[in-house]
Design an enzyme around this catalytic site. Structure first.
Site, PDB file in Angstrom:
ATOM      1  CE1 TYR A  93      -3.393  -2.551   0.363  1.00 18.79           C
ATOM      2  CE2 TYR A  93      -3.768  -2.080   2.405  1.00 18.79           C
ATOM      3  CZ  TYR A  93      -4.021  -2.845   1.400  1.00 18.79           C
ATOM      4  OH  TYR A  93      -5.098  -3.924   1.488  1.00 18.79           O
ATOM      5  CG  PHE A  98     -13.730  -3.798  -3.586  1.00 14.09           C
ATOM      6  CD1 PHE A  98     -13.062  -3.002  -3.099  1.00 14.09           C
ATOM      7  CD2 PHE A  98     -13.495  -4.619  -4.578  1.00 14.09           C
ATOM      8  CE1 PHE A  98     -11.814  -2.454  -3.842  1.00 14.09           C
ATOM      9  CE2 PHE A  98     -12.420  -4.380  -5.418  1.00 14.09           C
ATOM     10  CZ  PHE A  98     -11.664  -3.371  -4.984  1.00 14.09           C
ATOM     11  CG  LEU A 122     -17.820   1.165   2.266  1.00 13.74           C
ATOM     12  CD1 LEU A 122     -17.293   2.377   2.620  1.00 13.74           C
ATOM     13  CD2 LEU A 122     -19.244   1.292   2.931  1.00 13.74           C
ATOM     14  N   GLY A 123     -18.747  -0.978  -1.842  1.00 10.08           N
ATOM     15  CA  GLY A 123     -19.489  -1.276  -3.228  1.00 10.08           C
ATOM     16  C   GLY A 123     -18.193  -1.405  -4.365  1.00 10.08           C
ATOM     17  N   GLY A 124     -16.894  -1.064  -4.032  1.00 10.24           N
ATOM     18  CA  GLY A 124     -15.718  -1.422  -4.962  1.00 10.24           C
ATOM     19  C   GLY A 124     -15.855  -0.921  -6.379  1.00 10.24           C
ATOM     20  CB  THR A 165     -22.418   3.486 -10.544  1.00  9.22           C
ATOM     21  OG1 THR A 165     -23.216   2.576 -11.270  1.00  9.22           O
ATOM     22  CG2 THR A 165     -20.862   3.595 -11.284  1.00  9.22           C
TER      23      THR A 165
END
Length: 292
Positions: A66, A216, A218-220, A223
């Protein structure tokens, strides 16, 4: 958790997950800035990491890979938190990145010790609380054996450089392969309210006393996080869709530890508040996946 020596008799990670607040941690991936974008100001990143712990995060997810062009997540965590409080520091090894950020290969078995030692040096500790073997790079590769590589990490655990072992981006078969070699205390796979395909493995982990850390959550890249039933539930609770996505995971399974990442103090406060949202049966029914 980060004393100078490791102990294989330490309490299991799963045993520490007694409440939703215990299961809302912090992901460090965004602290250095976007992989292909500008770096975050160091003082801001340090403040975010410190505030995460102040708000109750007891699980910090990081990796030596990272980094942005000028900053590394592990360096920021060391400045912010060393000597570390009572937190679990989890890292991952496996993917190899070039200096400019491209993931170009997976580490061979003989390279894994060096990657573990790199994390130890960067974080300034003598033993890592939890190390995942990350399989593949960005895509799941369920047919690829991981035994030889996982055995290297198991040996490092016996040496005391690692306390607990995990696997990431794996199938149920790969998890079973790893568990035949050494105890697995955590799985980190893609899973969230908008991507529930790994639900059977979540349930398997809960039954086996293995923590499950979704990435992910939160959606990764989705949209539609701000629309549909997620938005309906959010409005019921006076919350954001992101908060409901986190609260859903905490309600979905006692094995799930959410590790949302951010480099924003505002978003951090919002994320950590999700542990106080209690979803009821009607909420959860609305968030069930739509059958094909």
């Amino acid at each position: 958790m980060n004393s100078s020596s490791a102990s294989s008799s330490a309490p299991s990670l799963f045993s520490r997950l007694s409440s939703p607040a215990d299961r809302l941690g912090f992901g460090a991936m965004q602290l250095p800035g976007r992989w292909a974008g500008p770096a975050v100001e160091r003082a801001t990143a340090v403040a975010v990491a410190r505030r995460a712990v102040e708000l109750g995060a007891r699980h910090i997810d990081t990796a030596a890979f990272y980094f942005s062009a000028t900053e590394r997540a592990n360096d920021i965590l060391r400045e912010a938190l060393h000597p570390y409080p009572d937190v679990t520091i989890a890292t991952k090894v496996g993917p190899l990145r070039t200096a400019t950020g491209e993931m170009y290969a997976e580490a061979r078995p003989e390279q894994l010790r060096g990657l573990v030692e790199e994390n130890l040096r960067q974080l300034g500790i003598d033993a890592l609380d939890l190390v995942y073997l990350r399989v593949g790079r960005l895509k799941a590769v369920g047919a690829v054996p991981l035994g030889e590589r996982f055995a290297v990490l198991a040996a490092l655990r016996e040496e005391g450089l690692v306390r607990r072992l995990g696997v990431s981006n794996v199938s149920a078969e790969q998890l079973a392969e790893a568990r035949a070699i050494a105890p697995v205390e955590a799985v980190q796979n893609r899973f969230g309210v908008l991507d529930q395909a790994d639900g059977a493995l979540v349930d398997e982990c809960a039954g086996a006393g293995i923590a499950y850390m979704p990435f992910f959550a939160l959606g990764g890249g989705h949209t539609d996080l701000e629309s549909g039933n997620l938005r309906t539930v959010a409005e019921r609770h006076g919350a954001t869709a992101h908060q409901i996505a986190l609260a859903w995971g905490l309600a979905r399974s006692p094995a799930i530890v959410q590790i949302p990442g951010t480099s924003s103090l505002t978003h951090l406060e919002e994320n950590m508040a999700a542990a106080r949202i209690a979803l009821d049966e009607d909420d959860l029914a609305l968030l069930e996946p739509v059958a094909d």
